[in-house]
Structure formats: C-alpha cells, structure tokens
Enzyme design. Sequence first.
Site, mmCIF file in Angstrom:
data_model
loop_
_atom_site.group_PDB
_atom_site.id
_atom_site.type_symbol
_atom_site.label_atom_id
_atom_site.label_comp_id
_atom_site.label_asym_id
_atom_site.label_seq_id
_atom_site.Cartn_x
_atom_site.Cartn_y
_atom_site.Cartn_z
ATOM 1 N N VAL A 126 0.871 -1.173 0.000
ATOM 2 C CA VAL A 126 0.000 0.000 0.000
ATOM 3 C C VAL A 126 0.910 1.226 0.000
ATOM 4 O O VAL A 126 1.648 1.467 0.950
ATOM 5 C CB VAL A 126 -0.948 0.000 1.209
ATOM 6 N N HIS B 287 9.496 -4.095 20.702
ATOM 7 C CA HIS B 287 8.225 -3.620 21.254
ATOM 8 C C HIS B 287 8.032 -2.136 20.984
ATOM 9 O O HIS B 287 7.585 -1.386 21.843
ATOM 10 C CB HIS B 287 8.188 -3.846 22.780
#
Length: 519
Positions: free
Chosen positions: A228, A444
């Site tokens: 995209v 993370h």
Amino acid sequence: MTGRYPGEVDVAVVGSGPAGAAWARTLHENAPDLRVAVFEVGPVLSAPPGDHVKNIADPQARRRAQRASEGPAAEADGEQPPATVDGRRGRPGTFLLGDGFAAGGTGLPVGAMSSNVGGMGAHWTCACPRPGGTERIGFVEDLDDLLDEAERLLGVSAQALADAPLAGEVRRLLGAALDADRPADRRVQPMPLAVRRDDAGRAHWSGPSVVLGDVLERGVALHPETLVERVLREGNGAVRGIAVRDRRDGTTAEVAARTVVVAADALRTPQLLFASGVRPPALGRYLNDQPQVLLAVRLPNEVLAGDGAEDHGDASTAARTAIDGSSGVSWVPFDDDRHPFHGQVMQMDASPVPRPDLPADRPGAYVGLGWFVAKDVRAQDRVEFDETATDDYGMPAPRVHYELTDVDAERLAAARSAITTAAHALGRLIDDEPIELPAGSSLHYQGTTRMGRSDDGTSVCDVNGEVWGVPGLFVAGNGLIPTETACNPTLTTVALAVGGARHVAKTLAHATLDRKDGS
C-alpha cells in the site's frame, strides 16, 4: 475488480499482524455485512495464513518461512542472511532497519521488522501480561473489558505451560524473595501466554491466524504481497481509499474504501501516513523501545534433582516434561512502587535470546532472567522520513533519532540491581554482571502514532484510533500506546484494536442501514 484487487470495499486494513487481524475479526463479528479486505506487503508463510512459525515442525521448513519474512533483501538473494549486517545482529524472521537506524543519538542499532502475513505476530514470544499501574491508559474507560476480549482472541492462558519442568520451583524461589508486600495480582506467577496444548500435550502457539479465526473463510479478503503506497483522500481531507502495488508483477491499482485502518507496525504505519501527506505534529514521535537487561543463572543441584524430568512415561508426559520451545515462562509483574520493571524468566533452552556460551550439562539447568524497563518517553525520540531517499520497498526512508536519558540510566541501574537480587534467589550467577541489550532489541516499539484525549499536538489519533482531522483514517498497533510501559505490548495493542473496530462496525453499520432506508 481491478486485476486481483476489488474496486471498492467498506474497510481496507493495511497489515495482517495481531492488530490488523483483530480489526478484521471484530469488524466481521460485529457487522458481518461489511466488505473487509486485508492488505499485506509480505507473503503467506503457512496454512492457515498467519500461523506462528514455531508450529512448523520441520526445522528446514520453519527456516524457509522465517527467511521469507526477512524483506526485499531476502527475496533478492534467496541465501541465508549474514549473522550481522554492518556489525548489527538480527533475529530469524526479521530484517534490520537500513542506514538511517542512527540518524541522531544511538538510534536503534538492532531495530527490526517482519514482512509476511501475520507480521511479527508469526514470530513473537506469545507473552501477554496485563499492564499495571502507570502502564495502563487511563482515558480508555473500558480497558479491562477490551483486555478480556483480547485474551479471548489471542487464546491466552496462564496455565497451559505452568506445569513445565522446573517452572514451579523457579516461581517458588522467586516468590519467596520478591513477593513480600506485593498486591495479590502482582506477585510472581506463570506468564499469561497465547498458547494452547493439544490432546497429545503439544503446544500450539497463537499467531494472527488464531486472532482471525475463520473470517477469511466467511468473506474477509486477504491480499498478500501487496504494497500500500498511499492512503487516498477527498478534497475535504476525508479518506476515499488506498493506492496499491502488486509486488508479484508491479502493477498498480486504487481500491475505494469508506474506512482505512493502517496497522503496519510502529515504524511503517507512520511511514505510510507520511507518504500520504498525513503529517500531524506528533507523527513518528515519542518512539519507545523498552531497554532490557539479562542475567543467566544455574539452578542448584537439589532443585534439578527433584524435577522429575527423567521420568517421561507416555508420549503426553514426555511432551510436557521436555525442556524445549514449549517450556514454561514465569512472570515478575510490573509494580510502580515495588518493582517498576517487567520480568520474564525461562529456561535458556527455550529463550528467544540464545546463549551458546552456556555449557549443555543438564537440560533446564540454566535459567535466563530478562528485565524490561519503561523508557523515559520524549517527543524528540522519533522516526522521521526522507523526502527524497527511499527504502527497499520504494517508500520514504526512515531516519531514527533516539537515545537514552539520565532518567533511563537511573532506571537501568535500578533494574540491574533488581535482576541481580532475583538471580541470587534462583542459584549461581553465570554472568559477572547484567547484560544490557542494544537499543531496538525489545521489538516492542511504541508511541509513534500515539492516542490522546484531544488534538493538542502530542498525539496522532483519538481513543478509537481515528487520526485527528482525517475522517475515516484509523491507525492500529503498538504505536498507539502513549504510556511508559515495561510489559509486552501485544495484549494491549489487540485490546485497542478491538475498541476501534467496535466503534467503526457500529458507525458503518448504522450508515448502511440509513442508506438502505433512504434516510
């Protein structure tokens, strides 16, 4: 249809990791008539799509799946990746940031991503602790309900591996040393894990395939190997769809959508917004990578002698007692007052951070402690994007500005002291002192599309994930988390995705009914 893509959908989800999967599943469960399509830049690795690679029994097949996740460089050469890239070591299933990893400060030397159906969720450790104290997002009013739903979608259990060999003794020793004056829910306990056991006792680890359930069979479309390139907008700024490039043959298309959800990851979600001209002041800022310290211990012989691991009995018992990738993980929870760190403790035989230097004298003898530290979150820690240079996908190249502060140094010193205390409770220390991992090691990454109470310049989106000033554009993933966290973020991320998807399902379903009624 335009080639292999639909001409129009109700919701286009960009990214198929845990957050994108949770959006797709929740939308379908709450508004099954909506046309939902998921777009993923990487390939399908497994059947079902998005399964965890640890469930691939054959080591060579598992390595092929990991290699297929490692981005354009892996696609180009097809060879095993080098152990290091310019001195930076990556992990199987991921690929490192390019030369912009340290545009300012230390950067993220081992900052990494995965490109595959399931994203990093096909490679993660499956640890799903609940946030506590200041880790929690105070303005998400229904957070506990959303966390409950996230546990359902991920298949979280604290007991599935709690009976792993030695795990009970590890928790007993740690609890005796650390649990005094802790709240009951913050004492040493089995780690909640996204895992289940089958009838034979084998562990099945939850990838995004578990989150998706059967929605790909019931109408949600999956478009892998699709980049995209931009979110398309109307003249008034509202979303009208996405522009995509088929990575199989290079053809391009536009897909109209009433709502677009960008759930790429905490580095590529802001990248796509930037490429689309959506650039709120907080975009890419407040980058948060949890610092980590590690320490290894050898358990006492008396503990090893009493674990019963040699008595395998039948096949089911053998599966439960082997020290391998299915071994238990113990949790030392974050607690603001007593333990402002998040601790994971597991046998080194099962650790995602291998220690080949440890002798193999006894299965399960060596235990690794890993303490995650809450970062001192600042706006100047950020990922920016180059207006002229591009990455290997042809998207604006990331440039990371990141460094630890004096506050971080104090927190790391306290963590080194705390992990040493915990290690002494377990046995004989193997390392002379705690090992601090390089920035980026946690995988993370958070904060780069953070949510906020209001559009005050310090956040990118509202509590539902809708980007300020761009109706119909939502973001999802770890990047939404605005708090200083030490615990693994996936459970919180899926919870926030559920909240956003419920909101959109309700809004679009009502709009569809109004249109059908002619109102």
